[in-house]
Write an enzyme that holds these catalytic residues in place. Structure first.
Site, PDB file in Angstrom:
ATOM      1  N   THR A 160       0.882  -1.177   0.000  1.00  0.00           N
ATOM      2  CA  THR A 160       0.000   0.000   0.000  1.00  0.00           C
ATOM      3  C   THR A 160       0.911   1.216   0.000  1.00  0.00           C
ATOM      4  O   THR A 160       1.640   1.453   0.962  1.00  0.00           O
ATOM      5  CB  THR A 160      -0.915   0.024   1.236  1.00  0.00           C
TER       6      THR A 160
ATOM      7  N   LYS B  92      -7.256   1.606  -3.194  1.00  0.00           N
ATOM      8  CA  LYS B  92      -6.900   1.144  -1.838  1.00  0.00           C
ATOM      9  C   LYS B  92      -7.108   2.271  -0.819  1.00  0.00           C
ATOM     10  O   LYS B  92      -7.513   2.032   0.322  1.00  0.00           O
ATOM     11  CB  LYS B  92      -5.446   0.654  -1.840  1.00  0.00           C
TER      12      LYS B  92
ATOM     13  N   LYS C 202       0.532   5.252   8.095  1.00  0.00           N
ATOM     14  CA  LYS C 202       1.106   5.528   6.761  1.00  0.00           C
ATOM     15  C   LYS C 202      -0.013   5.691   5.731  1.00  0.00           C
ATOM     16  O   LYS C 202      -0.055   6.660   4.981  1.00  0.00           O
ATOM     17  CB  LYS C 202       2.050   4.379   6.398  1.00  0.00           C
TER      18      LYS C 202
HETATM   19  P1  NAP Z   1       5.555  -6.419   7.291  1.00  0.00           P
HETATM   20  O1  NAP Z   1       5.170  -7.656   8.030  1.00  0.00           O
HETATM   21  O2  NAP Z   1       6.265  -5.325   7.988  1.00  0.00           O
HETATM   22  O3  NAP Z   1       6.383  -6.864   6.003  1.00  0.00           O
HETATM   23  C1  NAP Z   1       7.111  -6.002   5.195  1.00  0.00           C
HETATM   24  C2  NAP Z   1       8.264  -6.806   4.625  1.00  0.00           C
HETATM   25  O4  NAP Z   1       8.983  -6.007   3.696  1.00  0.00           O
HETATM   26  C3  NAP Z   1       9.239  -7.251   5.707  1.00  0.00           C
HETATM   27  O5  NAP Z   1       9.561  -8.606   5.498  1.00  0.00           O
HETATM   28  C4  NAP Z   1      10.428  -6.338   5.466  1.00  0.00           C
HETATM   29  O6  NAP Z   1      11.680  -6.882   5.812  1.00  0.00           O
HETATM   30  C5  NAP Z   1      10.359  -6.152   3.976  1.00  0.00           C
HETATM   31  N1  NAP Z   1      11.061  -4.946   3.579  1.00  0.00           N
HETATM   32  C6  NAP Z   1      10.824  -3.676   3.957  1.00  0.00           C
HETATM   33  N2  NAP Z   1      11.695  -2.837   3.392  1.00  0.00           N
HETATM   34  C7  NAP Z   1      12.500  -3.614   2.640  1.00  0.00           C
HETATM   35  C8  NAP Z   1      13.600  -3.328   1.820  1.00  0.00           C
HETATM   36  N3  NAP Z   1      14.027  -2.072   1.657  1.00  0.00           N
HETATM   37  N4  NAP Z   1      14.197  -4.361   1.190  1.00  0.00           N
HETATM   38  C9  NAP Z   1      13.752  -5.621   1.349  1.00  0.00           C
HETATM   39  N5  NAP Z   1      12.704  -5.955   2.117  1.00  0.00           N
HETATM   40  C10 NAP Z   1      12.095  -4.946   2.749  1.00  0.00           C
HETATM   41  O7  NAP Z   1       4.245  -5.746   6.638  1.00  0.00           O
HETATM   42  P2  NAP Z   1       2.934  -6.463   6.070  1.00  0.00           P
HETATM   43  O8  NAP Z   1       1.904  -6.513   7.120  1.00  0.00           O
HETATM   44  O9  NAP Z   1       3.306  -7.702   5.338  1.00  0.00           O
HETATM   45  O10 NAP Z   1       2.449  -5.346   5.029  1.00  0.00           O
HETATM   46  C11 NAP Z   1       3.101  -5.148   3.790  1.00  0.00           C
HETATM   47  C12 NAP Z   1       2.355  -4.056   3.016  1.00  0.00           C
HETATM   48  O11 NAP Z   1       1.020  -4.491   2.776  1.00  0.00           O
HETATM   49  C13 NAP Z   1       2.257  -2.713   3.770  1.00  0.00           C
HETATM   50  O12 NAP Z   1       2.333  -1.654   2.858  1.00  0.00           O
HETATM   51  C14 NAP Z   1       0.862  -2.780   4.382  1.00  0.00           C
HETATM   52  O13 NAP Z   1       0.333  -1.486   4.595  1.00  0.00           O
HETATM   53  C15 NAP Z   1       0.102  -3.552   3.318  1.00  0.00           C
HETATM   54  N6  NAP Z   1      -1.055  -4.330   3.794  1.00  0.00           N
HETATM   55  C16 NAP Z   1      -0.979  -5.034   4.962  1.00  0.00           C
HETATM   56  C17 NAP Z   1      -2.089  -5.767   5.387  1.00  0.00           C
HETATM   57  C18 NAP Z   1      -2.081  -6.539   6.686  1.00  0.00           C
HETATM   58  O14 NAP Z   1      -3.165  -6.892   7.175  1.00  0.00           O
HETATM   59  N7  NAP Z   1      -0.929  -6.864   7.252  1.00  0.00           N
HETATM   60  C19 NAP Z   1      -3.264  -5.775   4.604  1.00  0.00           C
HETATM   61  C20 NAP Z   1      -3.282  -5.089   3.403  1.00  0.00           C
HETATM   62  C21 NAP Z   1      -2.174  -4.359   2.992  1.00  0.00           C
HETATM   63  P3  NAP Z   1      12.082  -7.238   7.343  1.00  0.00           P
HETATM   64  O15 NAP Z   1      11.678  -8.664   7.498  1.00  0.00           O
HETATM   65  O16 NAP Z   1      13.537  -6.996   7.403  1.00  0.00           O
HETATM   66  O17 NAP Z   1      11.296  -6.285   8.225  1.00  0.00           O
END
Ligand code: NAP
Length: 303
Positions: free
Chosen positions: A101, A176, A244
């Protein structure tokens, strides 16, 4: 590439959402190269057959589709447009799909930078939460050109129950934002309602069951209410990620000279929850922030 062969995929970002999503592709037989900032979080995917890459650039080499599912717009910028980003190696004809997102403006910037290299790009954020990611039941909202959308469709179909083409670059992210605006005040309502039920001495589990079936029913209430009741405030969807999203939506609204006071209030409440140290908790932990405001205790119940 022969049309009956599965798409070769480069996958960047294996967090709460990215790991199970990427897992579905492996289970369906897609050849996957994977990169994540913290390698440990990609180990289970490597065990399932993904090939580890040392950078986003390496993950995008020799693939048909490079998918990014990272945290913030700054992460998207780094993994796509950065020094060792996807765009440094993506060959002509490759499609970049950003499922994070992120900002509609950034989606357009990536679209233009990719087009200059003969690469396509789609913004394809999702809704449905961690549950949707695990169950391959996401709603996927896509912006970009239609031809790469059609090409990436077999991949999207492994991840979501609904996949929609919303329009040109940025249209997926705008959709979104609409989703997040609709959810933001609703989550405040759910948390306030549960707190009220608890304070009034009601059986909160029973109340959730009762009102879910009526006009107050919502995805947030059904999915997050029971977790809050168990005292499980792990994400799910992190509060800092929600802040965010609300910031992006408010910025876009400002650009359009649109006043959205409900959204602004929700953002302020979530900023308070984060300031209280709850930024890495799930969005339903707003309930604890509200309890703190009234100096009451949230009584959890064993499952
Ligand atoms: P998350 O658990 O924090 O996962 C993000 C992943 O991206 C982590 O594994 C992180 O690495 C990796 N990452 C971040 N920066 C990076 C970089 N520069 N290089 C390589 N890897 C990198 O977040 P999430 O919940 O999966 O959400 C991901 C996205 O989807 C967000 O934008 C969120 O707003 C959106 N979203 C989330 C949900 C939900 O319910 N969770 C639902 C819809 C949309 P590390 O392992 O090192 O931290």
């Amino acid at each position: 590439m022969a049309t009956d062969e599965p798409l070769r995929v480069g996958w960047i970002g294996t967090g709460v959402m990215g790991a199970p999503m990427c897992g579905h592709l492996l289970a369906a037989g897609f050849p996957v190269k994977v990169f994540n900032r913290t390698k440990e979080r990609a180990l289970s995917l490597i065990e399932q057959g993904a090939q580890w890459s040392a950078s986003p650039a390496e993950a995008a080499e020799g693939v048909d589709v490079a998918v990014t599912m990272v945290g913030y717009p700054s992460d998207v910028r780094a993994v796509v447009l950065g020094e060792r980003g996807v765009l440094t190696t993506a060959a002509r004809g490759t499609t970049i799909v950003d499922m994070t997102t992120s900002e509609p403006q950034l989606a357009k910037e990536i679209f233009d930078a990719a087009a200059a290299k003969g690469v396509s790009s789609l913004d394809a954020p999702v809704s449905g939460g961690d549950v949707g990611a695990r169950n391959a039941a996401l709603v996927i909202m896509v912006g970009g050109r239609e031809e790469p959308f059609d090409k990436a469709l077999p991949l999207f179909k492994q991840l979501g129950k609904v996949v929609t083409y919303e329009g040109g670059p940025g249209a997926g992210q705008h959709t979104k934002m609409v989703n997040q605006i609709a959810i933001a005040s609703g989550m405040v309502g759910v948390c306030e309602a549960l707190l009220y039920a608890s304070r009034a001495g009601l059986d909160v589990a029973k109340v959730i069951e009762t009102i879910s079936t009526g006009a107050a029913g919502s995805w947030s209430l059904t999915n997050y209410g029971p977790r809050a009741l168990k005292g499980d405030f792990e994400p799910g969807f992190k509060i800092d990620h929600f802040i965010k999203d609300l910031g992006i939506a408010l910025e876009e609204a400002r650009r359009m000279k649109l006043s959205l006071p409900g959204l602004a209030l929700a953002e302020q409440l979530y900023i308070a929850a984060s300031a209280q140290g709850r930024g890495q908790k799930g969005t339903h932990a707003l309930l604890l922030a509200l309890a703190q405001l009234s100096d009451v205790e949230w009584k959890t119940r064993a499952p």
